[in-house]
Design a protein around this motif. Sequence first.
Motif, PDB file in Angstrom:
ATOM      1  N   CYS A 143     -34.041 -57.703 -44.684  1.00 64.25           N
ATOM      2  CA  CYS A 143     -35.041 -58.696 -44.292  1.00 64.25           C
ATOM      3  C   CYS A 143     -35.102 -58.878 -42.777  1.00 64.25           C
ATOM      4  N   THR A 144     -36.318 -58.880 -42.258  1.00 65.71           N
ATOM      5  CA  THR A 144     -36.525 -59.213 -40.853  1.00 65.71           C
ATOM      6  C   THR A 144     -37.219 -60.569 -40.705  1.00 65.71           C
ATOM      7  N   LEU A 145     -37.729 -61.110 -41.811  1.00 67.18           N
ATOM      8  CA  LEU A 145     -38.322 -62.443 -41.814  1.00 67.18           C
ATOM      9  C   LEU A 145     -37.256 -63.483 -42.161  1.00 67.18           C
ATOM     10  N   PRO A 146     -37.494 -64.763 -41.835  1.00 69.04           N
ATOM     11  CA  PRO A 146     -36.589 -65.813 -42.299  1.00 69.04           C
ATOM     12  C   PRO A 146     -36.438 -65.746 -43.816  1.00 69.04           C
ATOM     13  N   THR A 147     -35.212 -65.829 -44.292  1.00 64.10           N
ATOM     14  CA  THR A 147     -34.921 -65.665 -45.713  1.00 64.10           C
ATOM     15  C   THR A 147     -33.885 -66.689 -46.133  1.00 64.10           C
ATOM     16  N   THR A 148     -34.148 -67.344 -47.268  1.00 65.26           N
ATOM     17  CA  THR A 148     -33.216 -68.328 -47.815  1.00 65.26           C
ATOM     18  C   THR A 148     -32.687 -67.844 -49.151  1.00 65.26           C
ATOM     19  N   TYR A 149     -31.367 -67.869 -49.295  1.00 68.30           N
ATOM     20  CA  TYR A 149     -30.711 -67.506 -50.549  1.00 68.30           C
ATOM     21  C   TYR A 149     -30.188 -68.782 -51.208  1.00 68.30           C
ATOM     22  N   ALA A 150     -30.289 -68.854 -52.536  1.00 65.20           N
ATOM     23  CA  ALA A 150     -29.741 -69.965 -53.302  1.00 65.20           C
ATOM     24  C   ALA A 150     -29.056 -69.409 -54.546  1.00 65.20           C
ATOM     25  N   GLY A 151     -27.912 -70.013 -54.906  1.00 63.06           N
ATOM     26  CA  GLY A 151     -27.249 -69.617 -56.129  1.00 63.06           C
ATOM     27  C   GLY A 151     -25.746 -69.458 -55.989  1.00 63.06           C
ATOM     28  N   GLY A 152     -25.001 -70.375 -56.608  1.00 66.69           N
ATOM     29  CA  GLY A 152     -23.560 -70.229 -56.701  1.00 66.69           C
ATOM     30  C   GLY A 152     -22.749 -70.839 -55.581  1.00 66.69           C
ATOM     31  N   ALA A 153     -23.384 -71.312 -54.514  1.00 64.28           N
ATOM     32  CA  ALA A 153     -22.623 -71.863 -53.382  1.00 64.28           C
ATOM     33  C   ALA A 153     -21.781 -73.048 -53.831  1.00 64.28           C
ATOM     34  N   ARG A 154     -20.525 -73.100 -53.361  1.00 67.23           N
ATOM     35  CA  ARG A 154     -19.618 -74.130 -53.841  1.00 67.23           C
ATOM     36  C   ARG A 154     -18.848 -74.855 -52.751  1.00 67.23           C
ATOM     37  N   VAL A 173     -35.828 -56.099 -56.408  1.00 66.95           N
ATOM     38  CA  VAL A 173     -35.552 -56.583 -55.063  1.00 66.95           C
ATOM     39  C   VAL A 173     -34.723 -55.519 -54.363  1.00 66.95           C
ATOM     40  N   ASN A 174     -35.364 -54.789 -53.486  1.00 66.03           N
ATOM     41  CA  ASN A 174     -34.686 -53.716 -52.749  1.00 66.03           C
ATOM     42  C   ASN A 174     -35.362 -53.546 -51.395  1.00 66.03           C
ATOM     43  N   GLN A 175     -34.888 -52.588 -50.629  1.00 63.59           N
ATOM     44  CA  GLN A 175     -35.408 -52.394 -49.277  1.00 63.59           C
ATOM     45  C   GLN A 175     -36.892 -52.066 -49.286  1.00 63.59           C
ATOM     46  N   ARG A 176     -37.329 -51.255 -50.220  1.00 63.84           N
ATOM     47  CA  ARG A 176     -38.733 -50.865 -50.263  1.00 63.84           C
ATOM     48  C   ARG A 176     -39.630 -52.063 -50.562  1.00 63.84           C
ATOM     49  N   THR A 177     -39.267 -52.841 -51.569  1.00 58.38           N
ATOM     50  CA  THR A 177     -40.075 -54.009 -51.927  1.00 58.38           C
ATOM     51  C   THR A 177     -40.191 -54.982 -50.764  1.00 58.38           C
ATOM     52  N   ILE A 178     -39.058 -55.273 -50.148  1.00 56.03           N
ATOM     53  CA  ILE A 178     -39.054 -56.218 -49.033  1.00 56.03           C
ATOM     54  C   ILE A 178     -39.903 -55.708 -47.879  1.00 56.03           C
TER      55      ILE A 178
END
Length: 252
Positions: free
Chosen positions: A197-208, A156-161
């Motif tokens: 990311c320029t598209l809508p993106t959702t992150y999940a993991g660790g939020a407290r 997961v890096n700039q090139r892949t995205i």
Amino acid sequence: MTAFRPCIDLHQGQVKQIVGGSLNDSGAETNFVSSHNAAYYARLYQQQGLTGGHVIALGPNNQQQVLEALAAYPNGMQFGGGVNLENASSYLEAGASQIIVTSYLFENGDFSWSRLEKIKAEVGADKLVLDLSCRKTQNGWMIATDRWQTITNMQVNQRTIAELESHCAEFLIHAADVEGLQAGIDSDLVSLLGNCCTLPTTYAGGARSLADLDLVKSLSNGKVDLTIGSALDIFGGSGVTLEDCVRWNQQP
């Protein structure tokens, strides 16, 4: 602008919150098992006007719960978990707003551009969410498939995205190493996503806590949304309430 997005995680036919890194063929370390079914949560999210959430089936024996949730909130939630070329359209017909794909796109750890083209042709890029859920290694964040058990060779890096953005409508990224731990988000990963990311993106993991919404907004310049699971009161957590998250979304 950054928003809270809801989730429904299904494991063995029940709504659960698990520690992502513990998930394997024999089970998972579980934070919470709900007495409510998936449709209950789907209706709750609909009543609260929450959009862009996702239903994830972690392994087998979840199909009935998935279909009931999608029917309860038609075109209101994305679905992922075992989605492939043969069944993708059926989930859209069942009520999913979009389908989420990961494992199908890999063959023996290698990303398959031909498979991506085929499923994109089947459902349309506007209905396709690419799941770049990952685990951190010495080589960076590597996409993990098969319930986060298999680490692929795709970073997961700039090139892949940049290469993938023209093929889908959104990205979903679980930071599997911190998923379910309520020990804080992966700030470096969120910053990377905000920069790339320029598209809508959702992150999940660790939020407290509710403060993590503010943190994600700051780190990503408002470009990344956040899913909160185990810390949420409706999943047995004490860090933040669903009401707080809804109110946070409604602020100017």
